[in-house]
Design an enzyme around this catalytic site. Structure first.
Site: not given
Ligand code: S3P
Length: 456
Positions: A30-31, A35, A181, A339, A366, A370, A413
């Site tokens: 996902k991340s 991007r 974060s 996560d 979140k 959570r 989740r």
């Molecule tokens: C993410 C960062 C995380 C994660 C989220 C995806 C990202 O959040 O919980 O599912 O893609 O940068 P935080 O960086 O705010 O903890």
């Protein structure tokens, strides 16, 4: 028990004494998908993203750029993989959307886009989201951006979506952040890409670093270093990517659900291919190994097709001794498995002793609170827990079934974690909120059903 479309009745899973080997579905990250969509939309020309995650969070990001004039074509590449062909006039020529961009449930899309859009030239837009996203804190991104000169105004409630961005040239700054974060760090880095000079972001612990790796691979001037527990990232702008091609590897946060299943069902082995094996993402797997699981990585490499990401294949199975050791997860490790905390707490339920999770305050903000939902889930299954504002203690009572339970959640989740827990209950459990799973893992349900039915 009666079952509707948004709920499932999960029966206890029986794995034959003979070992069953299953492959986790190839759900991609996902991340990295978020991007990749952003970078492809920033580049003037045509980029190609193979194996993008098609969860609703990433589709919200894609829709946001489509609303700004970027075109996305769904195709299949020569390797037979799904591919998005992304054509853009480039970041400086995005069309101003004539309606608020709706980012659904996606905190990553909201925060990263606030950073990216606030630093453009002559661009104005409003961002909104669903009930959950509109209740999540945005001030953590907006305040440091305002410090760089950004003009962002909240439409309804201070610190929350919806908000309106009127872009400006920003002034580079050094940000000393109190929260580790990756979303916040990345928002400031994306803002830094349109800012003349060096933007520096310092965080209290090392968070996921895909933004840095991908940007470095594409030629941006960006540096990341970890000093003690602190993480320091600096980026020099302005910079724009050239069009590129990439493949998104598998998501360790998604595979974690199946790895957890293998931990609590000793004769189940789970394999996964081309999984992200980046230090900032694999805290969960390190902890599984500490509990006594055999966590075997092979074929590890830096993959240029994955924009320089470290990937490997994975096999998870129980060790020779069929008992799980309790664990301590300190705050600096929590950030590397943020996560995966709910599903690791499920595994800890079956450990021989008390596990302690620390540094959980971010879990409160979140897609849901959570930590509260997790405590509620474990309580419903009769598991003894204690918790504070940012910690959780799970009293594991060995590899024996928990009570069958009923659980309702609006957090993807938590719904998936509940389904994993239910496979090890003493009767059928009822779980509601299935539609949320599509946020991050559209292939989960089918794979879960196959594995619980004994199909490989
Ligand atoms: C993410 C960062 C995380 C994660 C989220 C995806 C990202 O959040 O919980 O599912 O893609 O940068 P935080 O960086 O705010 O903890």
């Amino acid at each position: 028990m009666h079952q509707t479309e948004d709920e499932i009745i999960v029966k206890p899973m029986v794995v034959d004494a003979e070992r069953m080997i299953a492959t986790a579905p190839p759900s991609t990250d996902k991340s990295m998908t978020h991007r990749a969509i952003m970078l492809a939309s920033m580049a003037a020309g045509t980029s190609r993203i193979a194996n993008p995650l098609t969860g609703s969070d990433c589709l919200a990001m894609r829709r946001a750029f489509a609303d700004c004039g970027v075109t996305f074509q769904d195709a299949i590449n020569d390797a037979g993989e799904p591919q998005w062909i992304v054509t853009s006039k480039g970041l400086d020529h995005l069309q101003q959307p004539d309606h608020p961009l709706d980012l659904g449930n996606s905190g990553t899309a909201a925060r990263l886009l606030i950073g990216l859009f606030s630093s453009l030239k002559d661009f104005k837009c409003s961002l909104t989201g669903d009930d959950s996203l509109r209740s999540r804190p945005m001030g953590r991104v907006v305040e440091p951006l305002r410090n760089m000169g950004a003009e962002i105004s909240y439409t309804k409630s201070p610190g929350k979506l919806p908000l309106t961005i009127t872009s400006h040239c920003l002034t580079p700054r050094t940000h000393n952040l109190a929260i580790a974060s990756a979303q916040l760090k990345s928002a400031l880095v994306f803002a830094g890409l349109s800012t003349h000079g060096e933007t520096v972001v310092e965080l209290p612990a090392g968070s996921r670093d895909h933004t840095e790796t991908m940007l470095q691979h594409l030629g941006a001037s960006i540096r990341r270093r970890v000093s003690g527990e602190r993480e320091i990232v600096s980026v020099v702008g302005p910079w724009r990517p050239n069009p590129f091609e990439c493949t998104i590897p598998a998501d360790p946060s998604s595979v974690a659900f199946f790895a957890a299943m293998s931990a609590i069902h000793p004769s189940l082995q789970i394999n996964a291919q081309r999984l992200i094996k980046n230090k900032s993402r694999i805290g969960f797997y390190e902890k599984l190994a500490e509990m006594g699981l055999e966590v075997c990585w092979s074929n590890e490499r830096i993959d240029p097709d994955c924009l320089g990401e470290r990937v490997a294949d994975l096999g998870v199975k129980s060790g020779v001794v069929l008992s799980l050791k309790p664990i301590h997860v300190p705050a600096a490790v929590t950030v590397r498995m943020i996560d995966e905390v709910p599903v690791l707490a499920i595994v800890a339920t079956f450990a021989d002793g008390v596990s302690l999770f620390e540094g959980l305050s971010e879990l409160r903000v979140k897609e849901s609170d959570r930590l509260s939902q997790l405590v509620q889930l474990l309580g419903a299954a009769g598991v003894r827990v204690e918790h504070g504002p940012d910690w959780l203690r799970v009293y594991g009572s060995g590899i024996r079934p928990v009570n069958a339970f009923s659980f309702d959640s609006d957090d993807h989740r938590l719904v998936m974690s509940a389904m994993i827990l239910a496979t090890k209950a003493n009767g059928p459990s009822k779980i509601r909120g299935l539609s949320w799973i599509d946020t991050s893992f559209p292939l989960f349900r089918r794979a879960f059903q196959n594995i619980t039915a004994g199909t490989k």
